[in-house]
Design a protein around this motif. Structure first.
Motif, mmCIF file in Angstrom:
data_model
loop_
_atom_site.group_PDB
_atom_site.id
_atom_site.type_symbol
_atom_site.label_atom_id
_atom_site.label_comp_id
_atom_site.label_asym_id
_atom_site.label_seq_id
_atom_site.Cartn_x
_atom_site.Cartn_y
_atom_site.Cartn_z
ATOM 1 N N GLU A 181 2.783 1.691 -3.327
ATOM 2 C CA GLU A 181 1.940 2.183 -4.422
ATOM 3 C C GLU A 181 1.936 3.705 -4.454
ATOM 4 O OE1 GLU A 181 -1.725 0.116 -3.635
ATOM 5 O OE2 GLU A 181 -1.172 -1.546 -4.963
ATOM 6 N N GLN B 272 0.833 -1.217 0.000
ATOM 7 C CA GLN B 272 0.000 0.000 0.000
ATOM 8 C C GLN B 272 0.859 1.255 0.000
ATOM 9 O OE1 GLN B 272 -2.455 -0.263 3.467
ATOM 10 N NE2 GLN B 272 -3.759 -1.871 2.628
ATOM 11 N N GLN C 205 2.542 -7.637 -7.981
ATOM 12 C CA GLN C 205 1.982 -6.318 -7.681
ATOM 13 C C GLN C 205 3.074 -5.307 -7.355
ATOM 14 O OE1 GLN C 205 -1.665 -6.344 -5.135
ATOM 15 N NE2 GLN C 205 -1.221 -8.538 -5.034
ATOM 16 N N THR D 212 4.944 -1.495 -9.061
ATOM 17 C CA THR D 212 5.147 -0.224 -8.367
ATOM 18 C C THR D 212 6.589 0.268 -8.454
ATOM 19 O OG1 THR D 212 5.678 -1.180 -6.209
ATOM 20 C CG2 THR D 212 3.331 -0.821 -6.710
ATOM 21 N N ARG E 215 6.436 4.564 -4.703
ATOM 22 C CA ARG E 215 7.128 3.966 -5.848
ATOM 23 C C ARG E 215 8.649 4.005 -5.706
ATOM 24 N NH1 ARG E 215 3.846 2.149 -9.528
ATOM 25 N NH2 ARG E 215 1.685 2.802 -9.501
#
Length: 138
Positions: A50, A47, A82, A86, A53
């Motif tokens: 994201e 989280q 995922q 990022t 980065r």
């Protein structure tokens, strides 16, 4: 001031901090950890990643005991695809002296290395030196 997130339980304390001057996240693990702790922390890191980065992550498990190998499937198949999106490119892992930690970390390195450069260390200073390089290699 650094953003810090921490989780405490009867058996562990884990903190996640964004270090602005280095543009990386630092996860410090303490106590007796298990796969649930690893997955919960990885989800929270994702989280935060994201939003920021950052290309680098420092994971310091030098002061832990416990087995977390069951998390490796989830880290490989759910988390890594995922987090790769990022921008994570480098992961420095500082290991515990616990033999279970070494074999589990080596297994994780093998699983995610195609997507991310992973280096294993026994001391924080070496991990910081490696991660501080413009293009860490190993």
């Amino acid at each position: 001031m650094a953003d810090v997130w921490a989780v405490t339980s009867a058996h562990s304390y884990i903190s996640l901090k964004y270090e602005d001057e280095r543009d990386w996240f630092y996860i410090k693990w303490n106590g007796h950890i298990n796969s649930d702790d690893v997955i919960a922390t990885a989800k929270y890191y994702l989280q935060q990643q994201e939003e920021r980065r950052c290309p680098k992550l420092l994971s310091d498990k030098s002061e832990v005991t416990g087995e977390w190998e069951e998390a490796n499937d989830w880290l490989q198949y759910e988390w890594m695809p995922q987090v790769e999106q990022t921008g994570l490119k480098y992961l420095a892992m500082v290991l515990s002296r616990d033999m279970h930690d070494l074999s589990t970390a080596q297994d994780l390195k093998r699983r995610i290395s195609p997507a991310c450069k992973v280096a294993l260390f026994y001391d924080i200073a070496s991990a910081i030196r490696w991660l501080s390089a413009p293009e860490p290699s190993k």
